[in-house]
Write a protein that holds these residues in place. Structure first.
Motif, short mmCIF file in Angstrom:
data_model
loop_
_atom_site.label_atom_id
_atom_site.label_comp_id
_atom_site.label_asym_id
_atom_site.label_seq_id
_atom_site.Cartn_x
_atom_site.Cartn_y
_atom_site.Cartn_z
N VAL A 78 53.10 36.89 32.74
CA VAL A 78 52.41 36.58 31.47
C VAL A 78 51.17 35.74 31.71
N CYS A 79 51.33 34.58 32.32
CA CYS A 79 50.18 33.72 32.64
C CYS A 79 50.44 33.02 33.96
N ARG A 80 49.58 33.27 34.95
CA ARG A 80 49.81 32.77 36.30
C ARG A 80 49.07 31.46 36.59
N LEU A 81 48.42 30.90 35.57
CA LEU A 81 47.71 29.64 35.79
C LEU A 81 48.70 28.50 35.99
N LYS A 82 48.40 27.66 36.97
CA LYS A 82 49.20 26.47 37.22
C LYS A 82 48.26 25.27 37.31
N PRO A 83 48.48 24.22 36.53
CA PRO A 83 49.54 24.13 35.52
C PRO A 83 49.26 25.04 34.33
N ALA B 202 44.56 37.81 30.58
CA ALA B 202 43.30 37.80 31.34
C ALA B 202 42.20 37.05 30.60
N TYR B 203 42.25 37.04 29.28
CA TYR B 203 41.22 36.35 28.50
C TYR B 203 41.29 34.83 28.71
N ILE B 204 42.41 34.34 29.24
CA ILE B 204 42.55 32.92 29.59
C ILE B 204 42.55 32.73 31.09
N GLU B 205 43.12 33.68 31.82
CA GLU B 205 43.23 33.55 33.27
C GLU B 205 41.90 33.82 33.98
N GLU B 206 41.13 34.78 33.46
CA GLU B 206 39.79 35.10 34.00
C GLU B 206 38.80 35.24 32.85
N PRO B 207 38.55 34.15 32.12
CA PRO B 207 37.77 34.25 30.88
C PRO B 207 36.36 34.80 31.04
#
Length: 288
Positions: A177-182, A267-272
Motif C-alpha cells: 500500500v505505502c512503502r514510505l518509512k516512516p 504513488a501520488y505520495i510515494e513518488e509525488p
C-alpha cells in the motif's frame, strides 16, 4: 480555492476546486475506498496548473454527510452521485482521474454517462473484484508465513477485528500500500475521515476476500468500449499489480500504461513529482 457542498441522494457531499479560474478542461478526482475520503489525494491540487482540479468526499466519509441508511452504499448510487456533482459544478467537459475504488466508479460512470468525458486516468485500478481478490491472495504468499497464517486464520474465524489481524495487515500495507518509512504523519492524522462501515458493506472485512455488494463487479470485457484516451498506472509493488493493470490497458483501445518503479498503491505520495509529471504529460497531450 473554492469549497462547498452539493446535495446528492442521501445527503450533502463536500467538494473543493483548485484554480477555478483556469481555462483548461477540468480534472475531477474520484478517491479510493469505498469510504476513504479525498484526504490523502489533496496533493493533486498541484495538477491545477492550466486547469481546475476538483476533489470531493463521497457520501459517507471525509467532510461529507454520514447518513446511517445502509441502502445508500451501492455502486449505482455512487455513479449517480458523480453525475450530480458534475451537473452542480457545470463540468460539461471533464477529465476523470480515479484511484483504486475510484477507478471502479470512473469506469461504471463512463459506461452510463460517457458524453463530455475527455479522458480517464485509472490509477492503481480495481476493475474486476474477482481478479483483485486473486491478486491479493498471490501478494499474501510473498509475506512471512506467520503473517499469512494470521490473516487466513482471522478470516476463517471471523476475527478480523483482532489486534493480531491488524498487525498482520500493517505488514501487508507496508509492502503493497505505502512503502514510505516512516509512514507519513499526515496520513495518520487523516484516519478519522475514513468510514470503515461503507467499506465493510461494499467490500467486506478485508482486502483478501470480497464479501460485500461489489463481489461480482467485473467490467473487463467492457473496456473495449472505452473510446477516449485512457491512462493506466500502478506502482511496481502495488496491490493493483502491474500484470493486471497492463492486462486492463491491453483490453482498452486507446490506452497507455505506466509503472511507478518505487511505489506501491500510493504513488501520488510515494513518488509525488514523478506522479505529477506523468499525469500532466498525459493531460497536456490531450488538450493540445
Amino acid at each position: 480555492m473554492k469549497e462547498g457542498f452539493i446535495e446528492v441522494t442521501g445527503g450533502k457531499v463536500w467538494y473543493v476546486i483548485h484554480n477555478q479560474q483556469a481555462t483548461g478542461i477540468p480534472l475531477l478526482v474520484l478517491h479510493g475506498g469505498p469510504g476513504s475520503s479525498s484526504y490523502s489525494l489533496q496533493g493533486l491540487k498541484d495538477l491545477a496548473i492550466n486547469r481546475p482540479v476538483i476533489l470531493y468526499d463521497q457520501l459517507g466519509c471525509g467532510k461529507s454527510d454520514r447518513p446511517e441508511d445502509d441502502s445508500l452504499w451501492t455502486l449505482d448510487r455512487f455513479v449517480e452521485e458523480v453525475g450530480l456533482v458534475r451537473k452542480a459544478l457545470e463540468l460539461n467537459e471533464v477529465h476523470i482521474l480515479g484511484h483504486s475504488w475510484g477507478t471502479t466508479l470512473a469506469a461504471a460512470y463512463y459506461f452510463s454517462e460517457p458524453e463530455g468525458i475527455g479522458s480517464i486516468i485509472f490509477s492503481s485500478p480495481c476493475l474486476s473484484a474477482p481478479l483483485w481478490e486473486e491478486d491479493q491472495k498471490k501478494n499474501l504468499t510473498l509475506l512471512p508465513k506467520e503473517i499469512q497464517e494470521t490473516i487466513k486464520r482471522s478470516e476463517a474465524n471471523g476475527t478480523t477485528d483482532s489486534s493480531a489481524f491488524q498487525k498482520a495487515i500493517e505488514v501487508f500495507n507496508d509492502h503493497f500500500v505505502c512503502r514510505l518509512k516512516p509512514y507519513p504523519e499526515h496520513l495518520k492524522q487523516g484516519k478519522h475521515f475514513r468510514n470503515p462501515h461503507v467499506y465493510q458493506i461494499m467490500w467486506g472485512p478485508s482486502e483478501f476476500t470480497v464479501q460485500g455488494n461489489l463481489k461480482s463487479f467485473d467490467c473487463t470485457e467492457r473496456l473495449a468500449e472505452i473510446s477516449i484516451p485512457t491512462l493506466y498506472t500502478c506502482g511496481r509493488f502495488d496491490e493493483a499489480t502491474p500484470a493486471s493493470t497492463e492486462y486492463f490497458s491491453r483490453k482498452t483501445p486507446n490506452a497507455s500504461f505506466h509503472i511507478f518503479e518505487k511505489s506501491a498503491h500510493m504513488a501520488y505520495i510515494e513518488e509525488p513529482e514523478q506522479y505529477r509529471q506523468v499525469m500532466n504529460r498525459f493531460l497536456s497531450q490531450i488538450d493540445h
